[in-house]
Structure formats: C-alpha cells, structure tokens
Design a protein around this motif. Structure first.
Motif, PDB file in Angstrom:
ATOM      1  N   ARG A   1      -2.574  -4.923   3.482  1.00  0.00           N
ATOM      2  CA  ARG A   1      -3.288  -3.877   4.205  1.00  0.00           C
ATOM      3  C   ARG A   1      -4.295  -3.122   3.334  1.00  0.00           C
ATOM      4  O   ARG A   1      -5.099  -2.343   3.850  1.00  0.00           O
ATOM      5  CB  ARG A   1      -2.299  -2.868   4.799  1.00  0.00           C
ATOM      6  CG  ARG A   1      -1.242  -3.450   5.724  1.00  0.00           C
ATOM      7  CD  ARG A   1      -1.787  -4.267   6.889  1.00  0.00           C
ATOM      8  NE  ARG A   1      -2.683  -3.563   7.775  1.00  0.00           N
ATOM      9  CZ  ARG A   1      -2.330  -2.890   8.855  1.00  0.00           C
ATOM     10  NH1 ARG A   1      -1.075  -2.816   9.201  1.00  0.00           N
ATOM     11  NH2 ARG A   1      -3.232  -2.277   9.588  1.00  0.00           N
ATOM     12  N   ILE A   2      -4.254  -3.343   2.032  1.00  0.00           N
ATOM     13  CA  ILE A   2      -5.156  -2.617   1.134  1.00  0.00           C
ATOM     14  C   ILE A   2      -6.623  -2.908   1.481  1.00  0.00           C
ATOM     15  O   ILE A   2      -7.453  -2.003   1.489  1.00  0.00           O
ATOM     16  CB  ILE A   2      -4.836  -2.927  -0.342  1.00  0.00           C
ATOM     17  CG1 ILE A   2      -3.472  -2.331  -0.705  1.00  0.00           C
ATOM     18  CG2 ILE A   2      -5.926  -2.406  -1.265  1.00  0.00           C
ATOM     19  CD1 ILE A   2      -2.942  -2.730  -2.072  1.00  0.00           C
ATOM     20  N   LYS A   3      -6.933  -4.166   1.798  1.00  0.00           N
ATOM     21  CA  LYS A   3      -8.315  -4.507   2.153  1.00  0.00           C
ATOM     22  C   LYS A   3      -8.750  -3.785   3.419  1.00  0.00           C
ATOM     23  O   LYS A   3      -9.926  -3.435   3.568  1.00  0.00           O
ATOM     24  CB  LYS A   3      -8.474  -6.013   2.319  1.00  0.00           C
ATOM     25  CG  LYS A   3      -8.463  -6.755   0.998  1.00  0.00           C
ATOM     26  CD  LYS A   3      -8.730  -8.218   1.194  1.00  0.00           C
ATOM     27  CE  LYS A   3      -8.733  -8.915  -0.149  1.00  0.00           C
ATOM     28  NZ  LYS A   3      -8.976 -10.342  -0.024  1.00  0.00           N
ATOM     29  N   CYS A   4      -7.813  -3.533   4.325  1.00  0.00           N
ATOM     30  CA  CYS A   4      -8.126  -2.769   5.546  1.00  0.00           C
ATOM     31  C   CYS A   4      -8.543  -1.352   5.167  1.00  0.00           C
ATOM     32  O   CYS A   4      -9.543  -0.835   5.664  1.00  0.00           O
ATOM     33  CB  CYS A   4      -6.904  -2.704   6.465  1.00  0.00           C
ATOM     34  SG  CYS A   4      -6.252  -4.306   6.983  1.00  0.00           S
ATOM     35  N   ALA A   5      -7.764  -0.737   4.299  1.00  0.00           N
ATOM     36  CA  ALA A   5      -8.012   0.656   3.918  1.00  0.00           C
ATOM     37  C   ALA A   5      -9.285   0.819   3.101  1.00  0.00           C
ATOM     38  O   ALA A   5      -9.955   1.845   3.186  1.00  0.00           O
ATOM     39  CB  ALA A   5      -6.821   1.201   3.142  1.00  0.00           C
ATOM     40  N   THR A   6      -9.631  -0.186   2.318  1.00  0.00           N
ATOM     41  CA  THR A   6     -10.771  -0.048   1.404  1.00  0.00           C
ATOM     42  C   THR A   6     -12.101  -0.539   1.985  1.00  0.00           C
ATOM     43  O   THR A   6     -13.143  -0.332   1.370  1.00  0.00           O
ATOM     44  CB  THR A   6     -10.508  -0.777   0.067  1.00  0.00           C
ATOM     45  OG1 THR A   6     -10.257  -2.156   0.326  1.00  0.00           O
ATOM     46  CG2 THR A   6      -9.338  -0.158  -0.679  1.00  0.00           C
TER      47      THR A   6
ATOM     48  N   PHE B   1       1.752  -2.071   0.695  1.00  0.00           N
ATOM     49  CA  PHE B   1       1.540  -3.232   1.560  1.00  0.00           C
ATOM     50  C   PHE B   1       0.243  -3.939   1.158  1.00  0.00           C
ATOM     51  O   PHE B   1      -0.822  -3.667   1.725  1.00  0.00           O
ATOM     52  CB  PHE B   1       1.471  -2.789   3.024  1.00  0.00           C
ATOM     53  CG  PHE B   1       2.668  -2.015   3.468  1.00  0.00           C
ATOM     54  CD1 PHE B   1       3.832  -2.663   3.853  1.00  0.00           C
ATOM     55  CD2 PHE B   1       2.647  -0.622   3.450  1.00  0.00           C
ATOM     56  CE1 PHE B   1       4.952  -1.938   4.247  1.00  0.00           C
ATOM     57  CE2 PHE B   1       3.754   0.102   3.848  1.00  0.00           C
ATOM     58  CZ  PHE B   1       4.920  -0.552   4.239  1.00  0.00           C
ATOM     59  N   PRO B   2       0.324  -4.836   0.174  1.00  0.00           N
ATOM     60  CA  PRO B   2      -0.884  -5.473  -0.368  1.00  0.00           C
ATOM     61  C   PRO B   2      -1.820  -6.079   0.685  1.00  0.00           C
ATOM     62  O   PRO B   2      -3.041  -6.008   0.531  1.00  0.00           O
ATOM     63  CB  PRO B   2      -0.335  -6.560  -1.293  1.00  0.00           C
ATOM     64  CG  PRO B   2       1.005  -6.029  -1.711  1.00  0.00           C
ATOM     65  CD  PRO B   2       1.535  -5.289  -0.519  1.00  0.00           C
TER      66      PRO B   2
ATOM     67  N   GLN C   1      -4.385   0.799  -5.396  1.00  0.00           N
ATOM     68  CA  GLN C   1      -3.819  -0.186  -6.322  1.00  0.00           C
ATOM     69  C   GLN C   1      -2.540   0.316  -6.997  1.00  0.00           C
ATOM     70  O   GLN C   1      -1.987  -0.371  -7.846  1.00  0.00           O
ATOM     71  CB  GLN C   1      -4.855  -0.549  -7.375  1.00  0.00           C
ATOM     72  CG  GLN C   1      -6.068  -1.254  -6.786  1.00  0.00           C
ATOM     73  CD  GLN C   1      -7.150  -1.445  -7.830  1.00  0.00           C
ATOM     74  OE1 GLN C   1      -6.874  -1.871  -8.944  1.00  0.00           O
ATOM     75  NE2 GLN C   1      -8.378  -1.125  -7.480  1.00  0.00           N
ATOM     76  N   GLY C   2      -2.112   1.518  -6.630  1.00  0.00           N
ATOM     77  CA  GLY C   2      -0.907   2.078  -7.230  1.00  0.00           C
ATOM     78  C   GLY C   2      -1.115   2.531  -8.659  1.00  0.00           C
ATOM     79  O   GLY C   2      -0.149   2.729  -9.397  1.00  0.00           O
ATOM     80  N   LYS C   3      -2.373   2.696  -9.056  1.00  0.00           N
ATOM     81  CA  LYS C   3      -2.687   3.160 -10.409  1.00  0.00           C
ATOM     82  C   LYS C   3      -2.710   4.682 -10.438  1.00  0.00           C
ATOM     83  O   LYS C   3      -2.819   5.333  -9.390  1.00  0.00           O
ATOM     84  CB  LYS C   3      -4.066   2.647 -10.848  1.00  0.00           C
ATOM     85  CG  LYS C   3      -4.176   1.153 -10.994  1.00  0.00           C
ATOM     86  CD  LYS C   3      -5.597   0.797 -11.410  1.00  0.00           C
ATOM     87  CE  LYS C   3      -5.790  -0.700 -11.539  1.00  0.00           C
ATOM     88  NZ  LYS C   3      -7.203  -1.017 -11.850  1.00  0.00           N
TER      89      LYS C   3
END
Length: 144
Positions: free
Chosen positions: A125-130, A122-123, A100-102
């Motif tokens: 793709r975040i769901k892919c990584a998580t 790359f918002p 999340q860039g936090k």
C-alpha cells in the motif's frame, strides 16, 4: 490514548479525506500538471499546481484510486498550499521516510498526514500513499 483508539481515529481521518476530498479539481492553463499512475493497483492522479515566486500558491487533484491513494492526495494538497517549494519538497521527504518506516523529522507538524503512518506496515500500500507525493515532487522539479 490506547493504540486501538489511535488506529480508529486515524482510520476516521483517512476515510474523511476519501469521502470529502479537499482540493479536488483542476487548475487553469498556467499551472504545472503531472499525470501519474500506479499500474500495480490502478490508482491514477492528475495533480495541478500553481507555483509563483517559489511558493505553491494552489494545488488540486483529480483521479481514481483506493482510499489510501485519494486521501493522501487530499492531505498532500492541503499541506503544500502556501509553502515554499523547498518546504513542500522537505514535507515529501519526511512523508517518504515515514512510509519507509525510517526516522523522520517529527518536529514538523504533519497534521492529518500522520494518519497515514500505519500504511508503512503494509508494503503493497505504500505506493498508493506516495503516488500524489511523487507527482508533487515531479511537478516541482520539472517546473524549474
């Protein structure tokens, strides 16, 4: 190391885990099993974990998806094996914050997982990584 060299190194680490995934497979009947999918892109994972005495003794995954999703699953299974449940969940929290860039606890050695840091740009793709991490969280919470 320059930013371009670091990006290239991170891409190599991601592709290595994608082409030669660690912990691919399924554990036996006494394991915690979680099936999750990402309907927006088609990634799917089945995560199996053996948890004994509050420790993730083993973790394996099966599934299909993009290089980000599958390499993240490979990295996650490596990272949580041998960890206490609380430590595995803490790693997941750190990973989520990174995606999340936090700010996150950078005193924890993330090893290869750090290669996924760029995904936060790359918002989509975040769901892919998580995906694998969410499966791990669900499995550990459900087994209690």
């Amino acid at each position: 190391m320059s930013s371009n060299n670091l990006d290239a190194l991170y891409r190599q680490v991601i592709m290595d885990h994608y082409k030669k995934p660690r912990n691919r497979g399924v554990l036996g009947d006494d394991s915690v099993t979680v099936d999750l999918n990402n309907p927006t892109c088609g990634d799917r994972i089945q995560l199996t974990m053996k948890v004994e005495d509050g420790i993730v003794q083993d973790a394996k995954f099966e599934g299909e998806g993009c290089s980000i999703s599958m390499s993240s699953a490979s990295m996650m299974t490596q990272a949580v094996k041998g960890k206490k449940v609380e430590e595995a969940l803490k790693l997941s929290e750190i990973f989520s914050n990174m995606m999340q860039g936090k700010e996150y606890d950078d005193s924890v050695d993330l090893g290869d997982i750090e290669a996924l840091q760029g995904v936060s740009k790359f918002p989509a793709r975040i769901k892919c990584a998580t995906l694998a991490w969410k499966a791990m969280e669900k499995g550990l919470h459900d087994q209690n």
